[in-house]
Design a protein around this motif. Structure first.
Motif, mmCIF file in Angstrom:
data_model
loop_
_atom_site.group_PDB
_atom_site.id
_atom_site.type_symbol
_atom_site.label_atom_id
_atom_site.label_comp_id
_atom_site.label_asym_id
_atom_site.label_seq_id
_atom_site.Cartn_x
_atom_site.Cartn_y
_atom_site.Cartn_z
ATOM 1 N N GLY A 10 0.515 -0.278 0.547
ATOM 2 C CA GLY A 10 0.227 1.123 0.201
ATOM 3 C C GLY A 10 0.604 1.409 -1.241
ATOM 4 O O GLY A 10 -0.134 2.066 -1.976
ATOM 5 N N PHE A 26 -3.839 1.558 6.579
ATOM 6 C CA PHE A 26 -2.972 0.409 6.308
ATOM 7 C C PHE A 26 -2.400 -0.168 7.605
ATOM 8 O O PHE A 26 -1.474 -0.964 7.569
ATOM 9 N N SER A 43 -1.813 -4.059 7.946
ATOM 10 C CA SER A 43 -1.514 -4.796 6.711
ATOM 11 C C SER A 43 -0.609 -5.991 6.961
ATOM 12 O O SER A 43 0.296 -5.942 7.780
ATOM 13 N N SER A 70 -8.027 -1.658 1.747
ATOM 14 C CA SER A 70 -7.426 -0.413 2.226
ATOM 15 C C SER A 70 -8.448 0.582 2.762
ATOM 16 O O SER A 70 -8.095 1.530 3.448
#
Lengths: 332, 263
Positions: free
Chosen positions: A68, A188, A191, A256
């Motif tokens: 992020g 996210f 991730s 993203s």
């Protein structure tokens, strides 16, 4: 106050402290709450969490927070560069159609049922790069790249891809539609460190090159002719920075999704507070953009107890009203 | 010493020629005034001789080298331009903008030092904008902004100064001051300067030579007494006028007359 090395260092240091605090807070928030003191101890190498807590911290939350931060930094820096080059305070990093191209690519990947990384990301990245090539070819005049043509081309290309995306959404009837929407608003949730290893170099290399051109950006922000008269190789700088920044933004978008507002409001907020000198504005945007997106993603996790809220929803909900407040206060 | 030379220069944006076979030489220590009606090609001329536009025919030489072969940064150390007003979309302070005149003299990644700051403050003092140093450019009046832009050009410490209607937004006293300042810099600093002006009387008073341009061609060039004549100006400006002498400076003075009503 003008940008001196001392002021740049002091501002960056302050923003770095904010970033670290936001990161630490963000490590604690999520479906499973972690104790801040325990997290701090873990950071310092002392084991204070149970096995489960450590897995959550290091395998799930940390990559999510760091990614992020990288994406927020890239979007904010990208916004600064585009606004200066196009001399348009409303420009955002997606304005050249990168989001449309990447989104179209990503959706094709999702519909094929590929994994988010590297499968979907790869097609999204290719989609973004393809768009940049297309735009640059369209805006190329006989001697120079016209910024107005560039802006219009971006709008047209984005409109075209939006239509193509809507078409794909319309003909998709199953659960994949949920994945598509999540991707489009930015997320996210899944991730890993692989995405960070992919994206990190883009930010590192891109930012160093952009920062080296900070003085040229100051002049370009005033006008291309002014820049030329004050010694900037305008066409070369413009073309290099447009391509470099777009590639960087494409890389961010492909891991993203399309997170709006960060690239628009962070540069604005910082310009209101710090002025327009890019030697100060660029590092500040990098750090504050990272903090802002990490903070928004933390809210996305905190707001819903079940399921996930795409972080793009938060950036728009937080960013919009704050932006209007700043604009009004600035005018009055 | 020849600073700037245009040889048989012709330029067009699209189909029609905007400059036609223009010849021009500017030496150090000379202040030239460029006059002519709207749309006569004055600004285009300035852009061509400063290398922003490339002529289709002829060539422009700066210090004996083709202007297009100059590295723009090296050129910016020697040539400064005050363009017609540019809008300021981003918040830059007056001091920041004037300091930009020092950019061409800085190395990559170098910051403005005490020396640069001193030069910026000095030129801001000359243009009477020092008290505005922390104000934003976008907050200034047209005349104040114009003076700040002249201060930036002077901060470049150029040997060649080009100005496109620098007096456009200035009040009477500042118009006069700017011409006096420019003349003094040309006399003492060995600058060569070319100034576009719509104020023919001021230009006549301070410029060593005037160039009258019409539809892209130089009509006449020379000292004010030889240029400011009704037979030159009347056809170009399309109005009748009286030329006498200024009671103070003795230089030619123009008074336009209302057009006679044709019956």
């Amino acid at each position: 106050m003008r940008a001196t090395p001392h002021r740049i260092l002091a501002t960056s240091f302050l923003l770095l402290v904010i970033l670290i605090v936001v990161c630490l807070l963000s490590f604690t928030v999520g479906p499973a709450e972690l104790d801040l003191r325990a997290v701090l101890a873990e950071m310092l190498g002392k084991s204070r969490l149970v096995e489960m807590g450590r897995t959550i911290l290091f395998r799930i939350r940390m990559p999510r927070v760091l990614l992020g931060g990288l994406v927020g930094a890239i979007l904010a820096v990208g916004g600064v560069v585009f606004q200066a080059l196009l001399r348009n305070p409303l420009a955002e990093p997606f304005i050249l159609g990168v989001s449309g191209g990447a989104g179209f690519g990503a959706i094709i990947g999702i519909l094929f049922g590929w994994a988010l990384f590297p499968g979907v990301s790869a097609v999204a990245f290719v989609g973004g790069l393809f768009t940049i090539g297309l735009i640059m070819a369209m805006a190329r005049g006989r001697f120079r790249i016209h910024t107005n043509t560039l802006l219009l081309s971006g709008v047209i290309v984005n409109a075209f891809f939006s239509a193509a995306i809507m078409f794909l959404i319309s003909v998709t009837k199953d659960h994949r539609i949920h994945n598509v929407f999540h991707w489009l608003m930015g997320d996210f949730g899944l991730s890993t460190f692989k995405e960070i290893l992919f994206l990190g170099p883009f930010l590192l290399v891109g930012f160093v090159l952009i920062l080296a051109a900070a003085r040229s950006l100051n002049l370009m922000a005033i006008g291309e002719e002014t820049a030329l008269y004050l010694g900037v190789q305008v066409e070369y700088v413009k073309k290099s920075l447009l391509i470099l920044t777009s590639v960087m933004v494409s890389a961010a978008v492909c891991v993203s999704g399309i997170i709006g507002f960060v690239g628009l409001i962070i540069p604005h907020v910082l310009r209101l507070v710090l002025g327009s000198d890019h030697r100060l504005l660029l590092p500040a945007s990098l750090l504050f953009g990272a903090s802002f997106l990490i903070f928004c993603d933390m809210l996305a996790r905190a707001v819903t107890s079940q399921g996930e809220l795409p972080v793009g929803v938060i950036t728009a909900i937080c960013g919009g009203p704050f932006f209007i407040y700043l604009l009004r206060r600035h005018r009055g | 010493m020849i600073l700037l030379k245009a040889r048989n220069v012709s330029f067009r944006y699209q189909r029609d020629w905007v400059l036609k076979d223009v010849n021009f030489t500017l030496n150090r220590g000379e202040l030239f005034g460029l006059i002519g009606p709207n749309g006569s090609g004055k600004t285009t001329f300035l852009k061509v001789i400063s290398g922003v536009l490339t002529p289709q025919q002829g060539e422009v030489l700066f210090e004996d080298r083709t202007i297009s072969s100059w590295n723009r940064n090296r050129l910016a150390q020697k040539m400064a331009m005050v363009s017609q007003e540019t809008p300021f979309d981003f918040p830059f302070s007056v001091l920041e903008v004037v300091l930009m005149g020092r950019y061409p003299h800085l190395r990559a990644l170098e910051f403005e030092g005490e020396h640069d700051l001193a030069i910026a403050k000095e030129t801001m003092g000359l243009l009477e904008v020092l008290h505005l140093e922390n104000r934003l450019m976008s907050e200034l009046s047209g005349g104040e902004r114009q003076r700040a832009l002249v201060a930036r050009a002077l901060s470049q410490k150029p040997v060649c100064l080009l100005m496109d209607e620098p007096t456009a937004f200035l009040d009477l006293r500042h118009q006069l001051d700017l011409f006096i300042l420019t003349r003094d810099l040309v006399r003492s600093g060995g600058l060569g300067a070319l100034v576009i002006s719509h104020d023919i009387n001021l230009a006549a008073q301070f410029c060593d030579q005037l160039i009258l341009i019409d539809r892209g061609e130089i009509v006449v060039q020379g000292p004010a007494e030889r240029v400011i004549l009704p037979e030159h100006l009347e056809p170009v400006y399309g109005c009748r006028l009286v030329v006498d002498r200024s009671p103070v400076s003795g230089t030619p003075r123009v008074t336009p007359l209302p057009s006679p009503v044709d019956s």
